[in-house]
Design a protein around this motif. Structure first.
Motif, PDB file in Angstrom:
ATOM      1  N   ARG A   1      41.962 -71.988 -66.014  1.00 48.58           N
ATOM      2  CA  ARG A   1      41.271 -71.958 -67.322  1.00 48.58           C
ATOM      3  C   ARG A   1      41.484 -70.645 -68.063  1.00 48.58           C
ATOM      4  NH1 ARG A   1      36.233 -76.105 -67.638  1.00 48.58           N
ATOM      5  NH2 ARG A   1      37.127 -77.690 -66.255  1.00 48.58           N
ATOM      6  N   LEU A   2      42.661 -70.053 -67.815  1.00 45.89           N
ATOM      7  CA  LEU A   2      43.061 -68.904 -68.625  1.00 45.89           C
ATOM      8  C   LEU A   2      43.602 -69.370 -69.965  1.00 45.89           C
ATOM      9  CD1 LEU A   2      44.806 -66.767 -65.859  1.00 45.89           C
ATOM     10  CD2 LEU A   2      42.515 -66.462 -66.828  1.00 45.89           C
ATOM     11  N   ALA A   3      43.950 -70.644 -70.043  1.00 45.30           N
ATOM     12  CA  ALA A   3      44.332 -71.285 -71.300  1.00 45.30           C
ATOM     13  C   ALA A   3      43.611 -72.623 -71.367  1.00 45.30           C
ATOM     14  CB  ALA A   3      45.843 -71.497 -71.363  1.00 45.30           C
ATOM     15  N   GLU A   4      43.012 -72.927 -72.519  1.00 43.07           N
ATOM     16  CA  GLU A   4      42.273 -74.172 -72.687  1.00 43.07           C
ATOM     17  C   GLU A   4      42.645 -74.838 -74.009  1.00 43.07           C
ATOM     18  OE1 GLU A   4      38.079 -73.824 -72.041  1.00 43.07           O
ATOM     19  OE2 GLU A   4      38.299 -72.619 -70.224  1.00 43.07           O
ATOM     20  N   PRO A   5      43.892 -75.280 -74.121  1.00 43.13           N
ATOM     21  CA  PRO A   5      44.320 -75.926 -75.368  1.00 43.13           C
ATOM     22  C   PRO A   5      43.672 -77.294 -75.541  1.00 43.13           C
ATOM     23  CG  PRO A   5      46.008 -76.172 -73.707  1.00 43.13           C
ATOM     24  CD  PRO A   5      44.959 -75.267 -73.111  1.00 43.13           C
ATOM     25  N   ALA A   6      43.494 -77.682 -76.793  1.00 46.05           N
ATOM     26  CA  ALA A   6      42.953 -79.012 -77.061  1.00 46.05           C
ATOM     27  C   ALA A   6      43.978 -80.085 -76.741  1.00 46.05           C
ATOM     28  CB  ALA A   6      42.528 -79.112 -78.532  1.00 46.05           C
ATOM     29  N   ALA A   7      45.265 -79.722 -76.858  1.00 43.98           N
ATOM     30  CA  ALA A   7      46.323 -80.702 -76.626  1.00 43.98           C
ATOM     31  C   ALA A   7      47.581 -80.005 -76.146  1.00 43.98           C
ATOM     32  CB  ALA A   7      46.608 -81.482 -77.904  1.00 43.98           C
ATOM     33  N   LEU A   8      48.422 -80.751 -75.433  1.00 40.94           N
ATOM     34  CA  LEU A   8      49.746 -80.316 -75.031  1.00 40.94           C
ATOM     35  C   LEU A   8      50.765 -81.289 -75.612  1.00 40.94           C
ATOM     36  CD1 LEU A   8      49.271 -79.470 -71.225  1.00 40.94           C
ATOM     37  CD2 LEU A   8      49.230 -77.891 -73.159  1.00 40.94           C
ATOM     38  N   VAL A   9      51.932 -80.758 -75.966  1.00 41.75           N
ATOM     39  CA  VAL A   9      53.003 -81.598 -76.494  1.00 41.75           C
ATOM     40  C   VAL A   9      54.188 -81.524 -75.544  1.00 41.75           C
ATOM     41  CG1 VAL A   9      54.564 -82.056 -78.418  1.00 41.75           C
ATOM     42  CG2 VAL A   9      52.258 -81.194 -78.867  1.00 41.75           C
ATOM     43  N   ALA A  10      54.486 -82.623 -74.867  1.00 40.37           N
ATOM     44  CA  ALA A  10      55.626 -82.678 -73.949  1.00 40.37           C
ATOM     45  C   ALA A  10      56.921 -82.706 -74.755  1.00 40.37           C
ATOM     46  CB  ALA A  10      55.522 -83.916 -73.064  1.00 40.37           C
TER      47      ALA A  10
ATOM     48  N   GLU B   1      50.432 -78.271 -84.335  1.00 36.48           N
ATOM     49  CA  GLU B   1      49.477 -77.521 -85.164  1.00 36.48           C
ATOM     50  C   GLU B   1      48.247 -77.080 -84.376  1.00 36.48           C
ATOM     51  OE1 GLU B   1      48.507 -79.714 -88.649  1.00 36.48           O
ATOM     52  OE2 GLU B   1      50.408 -79.277 -89.655  1.00 36.48           O
ATOM     53  N   ASP B   2      47.770 -77.910 -83.456  1.00 38.07           N
ATOM     54  CA  ASP B   2      46.590 -77.560 -82.658  1.00 38.07           C
ATOM     55  C   ASP B   2      46.875 -77.713 -81.166  1.00 38.07           C
ATOM     56  OD1 ASP B   2      46.845 -80.278 -82.624  1.00 38.07           O
ATOM     57  OD2 ASP B   2      44.700 -80.702 -82.801  1.00 38.07           O
ATOM     58  N   ALA B   3      48.139 -77.510 -80.786  1.00 34.32           N
ATOM     59  CA  ALA B   3      48.534 -77.778 -79.406  1.00 34.32           C
ATOM     60  C   ALA B   3      49.527 -76.743 -78.901  1.00 34.32           C
ATOM     61  CB  ALA B   3      49.150 -79.177 -79.306  1.00 34.32           C
ATOM     62  N   LEU B   4      49.732 -76.737 -77.583  1.00 35.49           N
ATOM     63  CA  LEU B   4      50.742 -75.900 -76.954  1.00 35.49           C
ATOM     64  C   LEU B   4      51.904 -76.769 -76.505  1.00 35.49           C
ATOM     65  CD1 LEU B   4      48.636 -73.543 -74.627  1.00 35.49           C
ATOM     66  CD2 LEU B   4      49.682 -72.976 -76.826  1.00 35.49           C
TER      67      LEU B   4
ATOM     68  N   MET C   1      40.720 -74.813 -59.225  1.00 25.09           N
ATOM     69  CA  MET C   1      39.915 -75.261 -60.353  1.00 25.09           C
ATOM     70  C   MET C   1      40.602 -76.422 -61.057  1.00 25.09           C
ATOM     71  SD  MET C   1      38.538 -71.680 -62.015  1.00 25.09           S
ATOM     72  CE  MET C   1      37.644 -72.578 -63.284  1.00 25.09           C
ATOM     73  N   ILE C   2      39.853 -77.112 -61.868  1.00 27.11           N
ATOM     74  CA  ILE C   2      40.365 -78.246 -62.625  1.00 27.11           C
ATOM     75  C   ILE C   2      40.527 -77.821 -64.079  1.00 27.11           C
ATOM     76  CG2 ILE C   2      39.898 -80.608 -63.379  1.00 27.11           C
ATOM     77  CD1 ILE C   2      38.231 -80.957 -60.853  1.00 27.11           C
ATOM     78  N   PRO C   3      41.679 -78.134 -64.708  1.00 27.59           N
ATOM     79  CA  PRO C   3      41.864 -77.753 -66.114  1.00 27.59           C
ATOM     80  C   PRO C   3      40.810 -78.382 -67.012  1.00 27.59           C
ATOM     81  CG  PRO C   3      43.942 -78.440 -65.123  1.00 27.59           C
ATOM     82  CD  PRO C   3      42.866 -78.782 -64.140  1.00 27.59           C
ATOM     83  N   ALA C   4      40.522 -77.717 -68.119  1.00 27.58           N
ATOM     84  CA  ALA C   4      39.643 -78.299 -69.140  1.00 27.58           C
ATOM     85  C   ALA C   4      40.335 -79.521 -69.732  1.00 27.58           C
ATOM     86  CB  ALA C   4      39.356 -77.258 -70.220  1.00 27.58           C
ATOM     87  N   PRO C   5      39.574 -80.501 -70.202  1.00 29.70           N
ATOM     88  CA  PRO C   5      40.188 -81.714 -70.772  1.00 29.70           C
ATOM     89  C   PRO C   5      41.121 -81.383 -71.935  1.00 29.70           C
ATOM     90  CG  PRO C   5      37.830 -82.024 -70.437  1.00 29.70           C
ATOM     91  CD  PRO C   5      38.103 -80.557 -70.218  1.00 29.70           C
ATOM     92  N   PHE C   6      42.234 -82.098 -72.003  1.00 29.78           N
ATOM     93  CA  PHE C   6      43.164 -81.931 -73.117  1.00 29.78           C
ATOM     94  C   PHE C   6      43.862 -83.258 -73.377  1.00 29.78           C
ATOM     95  CE2 PHE C   6      45.510 -80.745 -69.267  1.00 29.78           C
ATOM     96  CZ  PHE C   6      46.644 -81.535 -69.357  1.00 29.78           C
ATOM     97  N   THR C   7      44.431 -83.376 -74.571  1.00 28.24           N
ATOM     98  CA  THR C   7      45.197 -84.558 -74.955  1.00 28.24           C
ATOM     99  C   THR C   7      46.676 -84.278 -74.746  1.00 28.24           C
ATOM    100  OG1 THR C   7      43.557 -85.169 -76.621  1.00 28.24           O
ATOM    101  CG2 THR C   7      45.753 -86.143 -76.855  1.00 28.24           C
ATOM    102  N   LEU C   8      47.405 -85.225 -74.188  1.00 26.75           N
ATOM    103  CA  LEU C   8      48.845 -85.085 -73.993  1.00 26.75           C
ATOM    104  C   LEU C   8      49.580 -85.911 -75.039  1.00 26.75           C
ATOM    105  CD1 LEU C   8      51.227 -83.992 -72.333  1.00 26.75           C
ATOM    106  CD2 LEU C   8      51.070 -86.065 -70.925  1.00 26.75           C
ATOM    107  N   ARG C   9      50.439 -85.257 -75.800  1.00 24.15           N
ATOM    108  CA  ARG C   9      51.270 -85.927 -76.795  1.00 24.15           C
ATOM    109  C   ARG C   9      52.728 -85.808 -76.362  1.00 24.15           C
ATOM    110  NH1 ARG C   9      48.488 -82.238 -81.490  1.00 24.15           N
ATOM    111  NH2 ARG C   9      46.372 -83.113 -81.336  1.00 24.15           N
ATOM    112  N   ARG C  10      53.558 -86.687 -76.884  1.00 23.71           N
ATOM    113  CA  ARG C  10      54.988 -86.645 -76.568  1.00 23.71           C
ATOM    114  C   ARG C  10      55.786 -86.555 -77.864  1.00 23.71           C
ATOM    115  NH1 ARG C  10      55.847 -87.525 -71.277  1.00 23.71           N
ATOM    116  NH2 ARG C  10      54.180 -88.549 -70.089  1.00 23.71           N
ATOM    117  N   ALA C  11      56.675 -85.584 -77.922  1.00 19.80           N
ATOM    118  CA  ALA C  11      57.526 -85.409 -79.102  1.00 19.80           C
ATOM    119  C   ALA C  11      58.843 -86.133 -78.863  1.00 19.80           C
ATOM    120  CB  ALA C  11      57.782 -83.930 -79.356  1.00 19.80           C
TER     121      ALA C  11
END
Length: 241
Positions: free
Chosen positions: A40-49, A22-25, A1-11
């Motif tokens: 798709r057991l997890a569908e975060p809006a964003a991920l933080v690298a 705050e709204d990311a994993l 399967m293909i993951p749900a869309p998410f935004t990737l941020r970098r710390a």
């Protein structure tokens, strides 16, 4: 399967990290998280690298303990970090995790943060008396592994908090470590895990995997659980205790 869309941020710095989460994993090596996203057991809006955070891959000896940054990979540990005998003990555990391509990316911090009941590091680090260094912005707290691991897929991490490092006490002279992993095939998930630290003059410290996650075993295992008794005996024998 293909993951749900998410935004990737970098710390890039610790102070900004809580706001990014705050709204990311958080994303470490991704070896545990990415399969969950694909299914798709997890569908975060964003991920933080997290890999660019200062010190996350640091390895040092401090105050009688080995400091291992949460971003240190299994492969790096397998290849040898710290001084013997801890170096050899950690390499033994790391070398049995999945396959080398996975070990090249997977991190010790990511394994602890997920706390999969079949994972190697929670059991091994619990046996070794390790602690987790937790960080939220500029604030730190340190929890012994027995307090940090609260249940299967559960830890004492607060929202916006991540694992900065793991600290492992330098073993006393004459200490021995035994490790027992039973899996149906190399690289497969463990069906049983046990680690034991035997320090001269002290009772063996034994940790095992359970459906509720890693836990310390009492000196006398329950009479109605021959499996745990057998696992305890094998781990002690491997430690030469």
């Amino acid at each position: 399967m293909i993951p749900a869309p998410f935004t990737l941020r970098r710390a890039a710095d610790w102070a900004a990290l809580p706001a990014l989460l705050e709204d990311a994993l958080p994303l470490g090596g991704g070896q545990s998280l990415m399969p969950l996203l694909a299914l798709r057991l997890a569908e975060p809006a964003a991920l933080v690298a997290l890999r660019d955070l200062p010190g996350l891959s640091e390895i040092a000896e401090r105050d009688g303990a080995l400091w291992i940054g949460a971003g240190v990979t299994h492969a790096r540990i397998e290849d040898g970090i710290g001084a013997t005998p801890l170096r050899d003990w950690l390499s033994l555990v790391a070398s049995g995790i999945a396959y080398r391509p996975v070990r090249n990316l997977g991190t010790i911090g990511g394994s602890l943060a997920l706390h999969d009941p079949a994972a190697d590091w929670p059991v091994a680090l619990l046996a070794l008396g390790a602690s987790a260094v937790l960080r939220q912005g500029d604030a730190r707290r340190v929890l012994p592994m027995a307090q940090f691991l609260t249940g299967a897929f559960a830890t004492a991490l607060h929202p916006g908090e991540v694992i900065e490092a793991v600290t492992i006490p330098i073993p006393a002279p004459g200490a021995r470590f035994g490790w027992c992993k039973l899996a149906p095939a190399p690289g497969a998930f463990a069906e049983a895990l046990a680690g034991v630290l035997h320090t001269p003059g002290a009772a063996p410290r034994i940790a095992v995997a359970s459906p509720a996650g890693a836990r310390l075993m009492p000196e006398a295992p329950p009479h109605d659980d021959p499996h745990l008794a057998r696992l305890r005996a094998v781990a002690i024998r491997r430690a030469g205790a």
